[in-house]
Design an enzyme around this catalytic site. Sequence first.
Site, PDB file in Angstrom:
ATOM      1  CE  LYS A 117      44.117  32.076  44.256  1.00 21.03           C
ATOM      2  NZ  LYS A 117      43.904  31.085  45.314  1.00 21.03           N
TER       3      LYS A 117
HETATM    4  P1  NAD Z   1      54.232  27.414  46.040  1.00 17.20           P
HETATM    5  O1  NAD Z   1      54.684  28.425  45.081  1.00 17.20           O
HETATM    6  O2  NAD Z   1      54.680  27.479  47.454  1.00 17.20           O
HETATM    7  O3  NAD Z   1      54.614  25.958  45.507  1.00 17.20           O
HETATM    8  C1  NAD Z   1      54.271  25.465  44.243  1.00 17.20           C
HETATM    9  C2  NAD Z   1      55.136  24.255  43.982  1.00 17.20           C
HETATM   10  O4  NAD Z   1      54.687  23.582  42.822  1.00 17.20           O
HETATM   11  C3  NAD Z   1      56.601  24.601  43.747  1.00 17.20           C
HETATM   12  O5  NAD Z   1      57.416  23.647  44.396  1.00 17.20           O
HETATM   13  C4  NAD Z   1      56.748  24.471  42.222  1.00 17.20           C
HETATM   14  O6  NAD Z   1      58.062  24.142  41.816  1.00 17.20           O
HETATM   15  C5  NAD Z   1      55.794  23.336  41.972  1.00 17.20           C
HETATM   16  N1  NAD Z   1      55.315  23.223  40.605  1.00 17.20           N
HETATM   17  C6  NAD Z   1      54.933  24.192  39.755  1.00 17.20           C
HETATM   18  N2  NAD Z   1      54.518  23.625  38.613  1.00 17.20           N
HETATM   19  C7  NAD Z   1      54.622  22.299  38.767  1.00 17.20           C
HETATM   20  C8  NAD Z   1      54.332  21.176  37.959  1.00 17.20           C
HETATM   21  N3  NAD Z   1      53.805  21.318  36.773  1.00 17.20           N
HETATM   22  N4  NAD Z   1      54.554  19.945  38.459  1.00 17.20           N
HETATM   23  C9  NAD Z   1      55.057  19.793  39.690  1.00 17.20           C
HETATM   24  N5  NAD Z   1      55.340  20.796  40.496  1.00 17.20           N
HETATM   25  C10 NAD Z   1      55.131  22.031  40.028  1.00 17.20           C
HETATM   26  O7  NAD Z   1      52.634  27.411  45.936  1.00 17.20           O
HETATM   27  P2  NAD Z   1      51.570  26.880  46.988  1.00 17.20           P
HETATM   28  O8  NAD Z   1      51.101  28.031  47.759  1.00 17.20           O
HETATM   29  O9  NAD Z   1      52.066  25.646  47.653  1.00 17.20           O
HETATM   30  O10 NAD Z   1      50.382  26.495  45.989  1.00 17.20           O
HETATM   31  C11 NAD Z   1      50.294  25.212  45.369  1.00 17.20           C
HETATM   32  C12 NAD Z   1      48.838  24.934  45.068  1.00 17.20           C
HETATM   33  O11 NAD Z   1      48.101  24.982  46.294  1.00 17.20           O
HETATM   34  C13 NAD Z   1      48.169  25.954  44.143  1.00 17.20           C
HETATM   35  O12 NAD Z   1      47.203  25.299  43.354  1.00 17.20           O
HETATM   36  C14 NAD Z   1      47.495  26.895  45.113  1.00 17.20           C
HETATM   37  O13 NAD Z   1      46.421  27.589  44.518  1.00 17.20           O
HETATM   38  C15 NAD Z   1      47.045  25.903  46.155  1.00 17.20           C
HETATM   39  N6  NAD Z   1      46.721  26.507  47.454  1.00 17.20           N
HETATM   40  C16 NAD Z   1      47.657  27.178  48.174  1.00 17.20           C
HETATM   41  C17 NAD Z   1      47.286  27.756  49.396  1.00 17.20           C
HETATM   42  C18 NAD Z   1      48.273  28.466  50.275  1.00 17.20           C
HETATM   43  O14 NAD Z   1      47.883  28.866  51.383  1.00 17.20           O
HETATM   44  N7  NAD Z   1      49.508  28.651  49.870  1.00 17.20           N
HETATM   45  C19 NAD Z   1      45.973  27.620  49.863  1.00 17.20           C
HETATM   46  C20 NAD Z   1      45.066  26.900  49.116  1.00 17.20           C
HETATM   47  C21 NAD Z   1      45.454  26.354  47.910  1.00 17.20           C
END
Ligand code: NAD
Length: 427
Positions: A117
Amino acid sequence: MAVVETTFIGASVATENAWHNAQQQFDDAAELLGLEPDLRDVLREPKRELSVHFPVKMDNGHVQMFQGYRVQHNLGRGPAKGGIRYHQDVSLDEVRALAMWMTWKCAIADLPFGGAKGGVIVDPHKLSAGELERLTRRFASEISVLIGPEKDIPAPDVNTTPQMMAWIMDTISMAKGYSVPAVVTGKPLSVGGSAGRNAATGRGCMIVGMEACRKLGIEPSRATVAVQGFGNAGSIAAGLMQGKGFTIVAVSDSRGGIQNRAGLDVAAVIAHKQRTGSVVGFPGSEPVSNMALLELPVDVLIPAALESQITASNAGEIKAKLILEAANGPTTPDADAILAKRGITVIPDVVANAGGVTVSYFEWVQDIQSFFWEEDEVNAKLERVMVKAFNTTWDMAKKHNVPVRLGAYLVAVSRVADATRVRGIYP
Ligand code: NAD
């Protein structure tokens, strides 16, 4: 106000150390597996950690220094794989935890990858597009000693986008003198991205959610869902689950949340967020705080934001029957124990959000072959991987009469341990 967002997130993260939580989860599995002490020592530490300080020319003509990390937890089963996060609260311990979780996730999905990561300490909302491009290219250049198609392949995570992946691909390609699409996944289609990659994390979460509901006797057309975090993972999971008949009653982002017991139109909320920058103020909805959202009386809760949102202090108040961890590390080990006692099923991150890395694997394979698949082919292959990962994990948990997270860790840790044992300790 940005400060409120930071304070809210920091409030729980400050008291929780994601890395210690990740190590504790590993220790629990190692104990139950009776893993040899030497192997335990190998697997509970990251293999490599790179910390970089780098300058970026800002629009006002000044140079600003930034700090970032790339951590490779384990390479036993193949090249390292894992996203890059841009967030003001990024820390080395957070990146270590996220890297270790990637190792287990790739093993559970049976992908030929280890875990890594990366992260940069930055609030990207405060930078212009030009500043973000220069920051991304310079960070890519700084970590270029570690990344490469056979070595370590980054992807998007919180606040990083397909455009940024294209800049990373271009930066590495410029240094080589030829295009290296397989150095990064989650790219736009025009530069070697995969059909279905953008929706893959949310789609995988929906697939696993359907399987879990079947096991638990939850009927989608009568079930309600709340989603914390309405970004890539959360908004797509919400839309696809609505398509399966679930009623999405609440969603939130870093600025706050909205609810409507009769159901939110997910596509309309996405359009509202694209227009205004937040879900807040969506017509016909009532406001709900991010913390209150977690405690709503719903059937399914999807944390899809950041780590340590469900802790010992609110686990007793969760009313959902099923928690689907779209986010990485949203539930702490203390909270897990409380939820297990209360009979709440948690489908852990290493299973529930493995759809993203699975289609990243497909993208890497397609880039290496220069032979691209149709979206329905990608989605069908994704479904097979997710259903298998879910059932292997579920059966392991039932066999040992333990929560699903521990079942998942038993599968993952034994696969990585097997690879380490058979390779041997060098020299
Ligand atoms: P992203 O940046 O697209 O979205 C994150 C969202 O969470 C945004 O809408 C933001 O405003 C919101 N947010 C941030 N802090 C917050 C809080 N305290 N309460 C509520 N909302 C909050 O990111 P993403 O890629 O969707 O990632 C979100 C989670 O999913 C992370 O934990 C990431 O590690 C995990 N994840 C993402 C992927 C991927 O392919 N993008 C894959 C596996 C896991």
